[in-house]
Design an enzyme around this catalytic site. Structure first.
Site, short mmCIF file in Angstrom:
data_model
loop_
_atom_site.label_atom_id
_atom_site.label_comp_id
_atom_site.label_asym_id
_atom_site.label_seq_id
_atom_site.Cartn_x
_atom_site.Cartn_y
_atom_site.Cartn_z
N THR A 132 0.82 -1.21 0.00
CA THR A 132 0.00 0.00 0.00
C THR A 132 0.86 1.27 0.00
O THR A 132 2.00 1.24 0.47
CB THR A 132 -0.89 0.00 1.26
N ASP A 133 0.29 2.37 -0.46
CA ASP A 133 1.00 3.65 -0.40
C ASP A 133 1.09 4.19 1.03
O ASP A 133 1.86 5.11 1.30
CB ASP A 133 0.34 4.70 -1.32
N GLU A 134 0.31 3.59 1.95
CA GLU A 134 0.28 4.12 3.32
C GLU A 134 1.63 3.95 4.03
O GLU A 134 1.90 4.62 5.02
CB GLU A 134 -0.83 3.45 4.13
N TYR A 158 -1.52 -0.36 11.03
CA TYR A 158 -1.70 -1.04 9.73
C TYR A 158 -0.51 -0.76 8.83
O TYR A 158 0.14 -1.69 8.31
CB TYR A 158 -3.00 -0.57 9.06
N LYS A 162 2.42 -3.27 7.28
CA LYS A 162 2.67 -3.46 5.83
C LYS A 162 4.12 -3.07 5.50
O LYS A 162 4.78 -3.73 4.70
CB LYS A 162 1.69 -2.63 5.00
#
Ligand SMILES: NC(=O)c1ccc[n+]([C@@H]2O[C@H](COP(=O)([O-])OP(=O)(O)OC[C@H]3O[C@@H](n4cnc5c(N)ncnc54)[C@H](O)[C@@H]3O)[C@@H](O)[C@H]2O)c1
Length: 352
Positions: A132-134, A158, A162
């Site tokens: 994810t870009d997060e 989260y 990741k």
């Protein structure tokens, strides 16, 4: 090609499974999923009897199970999507994110590495990790975009989990020469999206005349990509991505949350035959999420230039399609909101 897709009963995974099962009839596709609350095999009803598709119920936190499965199936490739994926849940229960996203990913890396090393080596194999870009944290300068070189700066449990899994995947590439490839994508939306996430939650609440909870002032900006376009990008990275590389995937499509909610209210008023402005009255501002990142924006030039991928849909068209899907699939939503989907499929696969 014997290909394992993990998390294939979830939102994005189900679109990836469908694309691979239909586009590559010569591949054997194995969908490994633990069927947590986020896994719903109804997402794959249309392809569940395809001759090149097999569902396997199993948990990636179980290393022995993975080892046995790799020995039995002689897999050539892995596309790893299984994860705990909801930021709010990671704030209340971080450990389940550590277990699935970090421990589960390392279990999968070990199973692939050990099985492939003992059966002829890594030639022709591929381990693709979907992220994810997060992991990049929050952007502060309005001109900035996340590139593949942006340093990691995860802010939620989260995104931290990741980020940790991404580091492990790269470490296995460097240390053991496992043939890995990664991608980091922006927010997805589309059919089968679980209604705890912004867009399906708003569609459901507008339809049922419930309050539309918007965090803070709704100023948080995300880049949005239609889920089928993400699945197409995953196809491109899996087949054409260079070993060891990372590809950022995004739609060049930035929206403030509050603007999306207004857009959805307008679309839903029109589709439900309500006077314009009716649904917007349901908007309710709620206390902001702890540590809420202000802005994410992806620079997707690398995958566009090197792999020839680009988004196929504009946001307005994608949102219309999404709303139409949810309105036409009321039974899917009813089964998810009532929890019926879980007992049905868990019962079917509990003993495998
Ligand atoms: N949703 C997004 O906008 C987005 C954006 C970029 C990247 N991603 C990444 O894409 C992947 C898929 O996201 P999603 O939104 O489809 O998630 P999702 O929550 O809809 O689906 C996750 C799936 O993984 C399965 N799963 C969870 N724990 C498992 C375990 N221990 N063992 C086996 N299966 C397990 C669940 O049953 C579910 O089917 C995730 O890795 C996520 O980080 C998501």
């Amino acid at each position: 090609m014997k290909l394992l897709i993990t998390g294939g009963a979830g939102f994005i995974g189900s679109h990836v499974v469908r694309l691979f099962v239909t586009k590559y009839p010569e591949y054997q596709i194995y969908n490994l999923d633990a069927l947590t609350y986020a896994g719903n095999l109804a997402n794959l009803k249309d392809i569940e009897n395809a001759p090149n598709y097999t569902f396997i119920k199993g948990d990636i936190t179980d290393a022995k199970f993975l080892e046995d499965m790799f020995a039995e199936l002689s897999l050539d490739g892995v596309i790893h999507l299984a994860a705990e994926s909801h930021v709010d849940r990671s704030i209340t229960d971080p450990m389940s994110f550590v277990m699935t996203n970090v421990v589960g990913t390392v279990n999968l890396l070990n199973a692939a590495k050990n099985s492939w090393a003992s059966t002829g080596g890594f030639e022709g194999k591929r381990f693709y990790h979907v992220s994810t870009d997060e992991v990049y944290g929050s952007l502060h300068n309005p001109e900035d975009f996340f590139t593949e070189e942006t340093p990691y700066d995860p802010q939620s449990p989260y995104s931290a989990s990741k980020a940790a899994s991404d580091h492990f995947v790269r470490a296995y590439g460097n240390t053991y020469k496992l043939p890995v490839v990664l991608s980091n994508c922006s927010n997805n939306y589309g059919p089968n999206h679980f209604p705890e996430k912004l867009i399906p939650l708003m569609i459901h609440n507008i339809q049922t005349n419930k309050p539309l909870p918007v965090y803070g002032k709704g100023e948080n900006v995300r880049d949005w990509l239609f889920v089928v376009d993400h699945a197409r990008a995953i196809d491109a990275v899996f087949h054409k991505g260079k070993e060891g590389e990372t590809y950022n995937i995004g739609g060049f499509n930035e929206w403030k949350n509050i603007d999306i909610v207004h857009l959805l209210c307008g679309i839903m008023d029109r589709k439900l035959g309500r006077p314009e402005g009716t649904s917007a009255q349901l908007i309710t501002y709620v206390t902001d999420r702890a540590g809420h990142d202000l802005r994410y924006a992806i620079d997707a030039h690398k995958i566009m230039n090197e792999l020839g991928w680009e988004p196929s849909l504009q946001f307005a068209e994608g949102l219309e399609k999404t709303v139409d899907w949810f309105l036409a699939n009321q039974e899917w939503m009813d089964n998810v909101t009532s929890g019926a989907y879980q007992s049905y499929y868990q019962g079917m696969y509990a003993n495998r």
